[in-house]
Design a protein around this motif. Structure first.
Motif, short mmCIF file in Angstrom:
data_model
loop_
_atom_site.label_atom_id
_atom_site.label_comp_id
_atom_site.label_asym_id
_atom_site.label_seq_id
_atom_site.Cartn_x
_atom_site.Cartn_y
_atom_site.Cartn_z
N ARG A 151 -30.54 -29.00 19.73
CA ARG A 151 -29.44 -29.76 18.45
C ARG A 151 -28.78 -30.55 20.22
O ARG A 151 -28.14 -32.04 19.71
CB ARG A 151 -28.09 -29.01 18.40
CG ARG A 151 -27.56 -29.58 17.32
CD ARG A 151 -26.80 -28.46 17.12
NE ARG A 151 -27.09 -27.77 16.22
CZ ARG A 151 -27.20 -25.87 15.81
NH1 ARG A 151 -26.23 -26.52 16.48
NH2 ARG A 151 -27.84 -25.27 15.76
N ARG A 171 -25.13 -29.05 7.58
CA ARG A 171 -24.53 -27.53 7.79
C ARG A 171 -24.19 -26.95 9.14
O ARG A 171 -23.43 -26.04 8.97
CB ARG A 171 -25.38 -26.81 6.95
CG ARG A 171 -24.79 -27.69 5.11
CD ARG A 171 -25.60 -26.47 3.83
NE ARG A 171 -27.21 -26.00 3.99
CZ ARG A 171 -27.90 -27.20 3.64
NH1 ARG A 171 -27.90 -28.24 3.03
NH2 ARG A 171 -29.08 -26.93 3.58
N ARG A 172 -25.60 -27.49 10.04
CA ARG A 172 -24.66 -26.57 11.10
C ARG A 172 -24.05 -27.79 11.66
O ARG A 172 -23.74 -28.87 11.68
CB ARG A 172 -26.26 -27.26 11.94
CG ARG A 172 -27.47 -26.15 11.67
CD ARG A 172 -28.86 -26.64 12.16
NE ARG A 172 -29.96 -25.89 11.98
CZ ARG A 172 -31.02 -25.92 11.06
NH1 ARG A 172 -30.35 -25.97 9.90
NH2 ARG A 172 -31.86 -24.85 10.62
N PRO A 173 -23.58 -26.06 12.77
CA PRO A 173 -22.18 -27.09 14.06
C PRO A 173 -22.65 -28.09 14.53
O PRO A 173 -23.93 -28.42 14.98
CB PRO A 173 -22.25 -25.60 14.48
CG PRO A 173 -22.90 -24.43 13.80
CD PRO A 173 -23.88 -25.12 13.20
N ASN A 174 -21.76 -28.24 14.50
CA ASN A 174 -21.89 -30.35 15.59
C ASN A 174 -23.29 -30.62 15.05
O ASN A 174 -24.07 -31.36 15.84
CB ASN A 174 -21.96 -29.90 17.50
CG ASN A 174 -20.64 -28.81 17.62
OD1 ASN A 174 -19.73 -29.70 17.20
ND2 ASN A 174 -20.65 -28.05 17.99
#
Length: 108
Positions: free
Chosen positions: A55, A81-84
């Motif tokens: 990521r 929906r994932r961080p960053n």
């Protein structure tokens, strides 16, 4: 190890998710000629695995909205929906206008 197609002077890393191998290969070549590194895959689950592993390195994802087993919209939603979350561009040849409007609501 995830294979990354290298460009000489990289402008960034782009993940291409499309089950049409000819399209993803052609897009990858064009992006590499423009100085980007690319990773290609042909399914949503594989794309999410790559996003989880890389990521921080991925600058952009180009995602087909019609994929086998898991729709591109599901992939977009899961990434967002994932961080960053990474930036996403979507592609589709089927019901393009409708899919593009829906994809915008998912954050693409």
């Amino acid at each position: 190890m995830i294979p990354v197609n290298e460009a000489n002077d990289s402008r960034g890393l782009i993940l291409i998710v499309d089950d049409d191998i000819r399209f993803s290969h052609s897009l990858s070549e064009v992006l590499q000629q423009a100085g980007y590194r690319t990773i290609t895959c042909d399914s949503g689950p594989e794309a999410l695995r790559i996003v989880d592993e890389m990521r921080e390195a991925i600058d952009l994802a180009v995602i087909d909205l019609v994929l086998p087993g898991m729709s591109g919209l599901e992939v977009v939603g899961a990434i967002k929906r994932r961080p960053n979350p990474i930036k996403i561009v979507v592609t589709s040849l089927v019901m393009r206008e409708l899919y593009m409007e829906i994809a915008k609501t998912f954050g693409a």
